[in-house]
Write an enzyme that holds these catalytic residues in place. Structure first.
Site, PDB file in Angstrom:
ATOM      1  N   SER A   1      58.609  51.177  65.552  1.00  0.00           N
ATOM      2  CA  SER A   1      59.930  51.417  64.979  1.00  0.00           C
ATOM      3  C   SER A   1      60.956  50.631  65.784  1.00  0.00           C
ATOM      4  CB  SER A   1      60.282  52.910  65.011  1.00  0.00           C
ATOM      5  OG  SER A   1      61.620  53.131  64.608  1.00  0.00           O
TER       6      SER A   1
ATOM      7  N   ASN B   1      64.115  51.760  65.624  1.00  0.00           N
ATOM      8  CA  ASN B   1      65.185  52.753  65.747  1.00  0.00           C
ATOM      9  C   ASN B   1      65.069  53.436  67.110  1.00  0.00           C
ATOM     10  OD1 ASN B   1      66.585  55.294  65.685  1.00  0.00           O
ATOM     11  ND2 ASN B   1      66.588  55.232  63.456  1.00  0.00           N
TER      12      ASN B   1
ATOM     13  N   GLY C   1      66.495  55.968  68.506  1.00  0.00           N
ATOM     14  CA  GLY C   1      66.427  57.423  68.470  1.00  0.00           C
ATOM     15  C   GLY C   1      65.041  57.923  68.116  1.00  0.00           C
ATOM     16  N   LYS C   2      64.439  57.310  67.089  1.00  0.00           N
ATOM     17  CA  LYS C   2      63.088  57.704  66.696  1.00  0.00           C
ATOM     18  C   LYS C   2      62.076  57.364  67.780  1.00  0.00           C
ATOM     19  CE  LYS C   2      63.785  57.371  61.690  1.00  0.00           C
ATOM     20  NZ  LYS C   2      63.373  56.692  60.433  1.00  0.00           N
TER      21      LYS C   2
ATOM     22  N   GLU D   1      58.773  44.400  55.729  1.00  0.00           N
ATOM     23  CA  GLU D   1      59.289  44.763  54.411  1.00  0.00           C
ATOM     24  C   GLU D   1      58.528  45.986  53.902  1.00  0.00           C
ATOM     25  OE1 GLU D   1      60.176  42.770  50.020  1.00  0.00           O
ATOM     26  OE2 GLU D   1      59.104  41.639  51.570  1.00  0.00           O
TER      27      GLU D   1
ATOM     28  N   ASP E   1      57.485  57.280  58.614  1.00  0.00           N
ATOM     29  CA  ASP E   1      58.482  57.020  57.591  1.00  0.00           C
ATOM     30  C   ASP E   1      58.742  58.331  56.864  1.00  0.00           C
ATOM     31  OD1 ASP E   1      60.009  54.710  56.365  1.00  0.00           O
ATOM     32  OD2 ASP E   1      59.172  55.607  54.565  1.00  0.00           O
ATOM     33  N   SER E   2      59.867  58.412  56.197  1.00  0.00           N
ATOM     34  CA  SER E   2      60.185  59.650  55.499  1.00  0.00           C
ATOM     35  C   SER E   2      60.961  59.373  54.232  1.00  0.00           C
ATOM     36  CB  SER E   2      60.985  60.588  56.417  1.00  0.00           C
ATOM     37  OG  SER E   2      62.159  59.952  56.880  1.00  0.00           O
TER      38      SER E   2
END
Length: 212
Positions: A7, A9, A11-12, A38, A67-68
């Site tokens: 990831s 991100n 935070g994640k 992608e 993923d969510s």
């Protein structure tokens, strides 16, 4: 053993790193690899698998990705307002945290001030030899995991988690931002992370590798 968190991100990455380190693994941040896979899957699990494979190829390390999708239960699947897999996209563009918060506050207001929702979380686990497995928590999610998006925020906007301050647990009435403050928010993501780690280690055992 090193495990890459697929990831970009921060935070994640921090959340998953704490989970892995608490179980004796060395977590490697995906932010070290400037890639942007992608996400062309049709489900959170498929997108997580795409990310895990891409980050694994870039790092040559065992990789976990997540993923969510966000689903508003009062909207039909084909309603253009239904976020689904595109939680950060509106009007054809990607939203930053502030834009995302404003957008969903306005949507909750449009739907009467609050809207009953549910997250579906998926995982992908990949090994350098090309093997990938994935799954999600769609079947096993307890009803108590439903929550409301509301137009009345509480708490500060959290980087990477802009909806926490407008998300309210359906069963307890607590804001996600309150759970974050007392540390209980980690409990909700623990199940999918445990499944992901078990899947990764299971692949390694099948291939004769040791997860030590």
């Amino acid at each position: 053993m090193q495990i890459l968190i697929g990831s970009g991100n921060p935070g994640k990455v921090d959340e998953v790193a704490q989970f892995l380190q608490g179980r004796g693994f060395e977590a490697v941040s995906g932010t070290r690899f400037p890639i942007d896979p992608e996400e062309t899957g049709s489900s959170p699990a498929e997108n997580a698998a795409i990310k895990a494979k891409a980050y694994c190829e870039a790092s040559n390390l065992p990789t976990l990705s997540f993923d969510s999708g966000l689903y508003i239960l009062s909207l039909q699947p084909d309603d253009p307002r239904q976020p689904g897999l595109y939680v950060r996209r509106a009007a054809g563009r990607r939203m930053d945290d502030e834009e995302m918060l404003a957008y969903y506050m306005a949507l909750a207001h449009e739907l009467g001030g609050k809207a009953l929702c549910q997250w579906v979380s998926g995982f992908g686990a990949a090994l350098p030899d090309g093997r990938v497995v994935s799954g999600d928590d769609r079947e096993g999610q307890p009803l108590s995991w439903q929550f409301y998006l509301t137009d009345k925020p509480r708490g500060e906007l959290l980087v990477g988690k802009p909806l926490h301050c407008i998300s309210v647990e359906a069963d307890s009435g607590r804001y996600f931002s309150e759970r974050e403050a007392d540390g209980s928010s980690a409990l909700r993501g623990r199940r999918i992370r445990e499944r992901a780690l078990a899947a990764l280690l299971g692949m390694m055992e099948e291939g004769g590798q040791k997860g030590e």
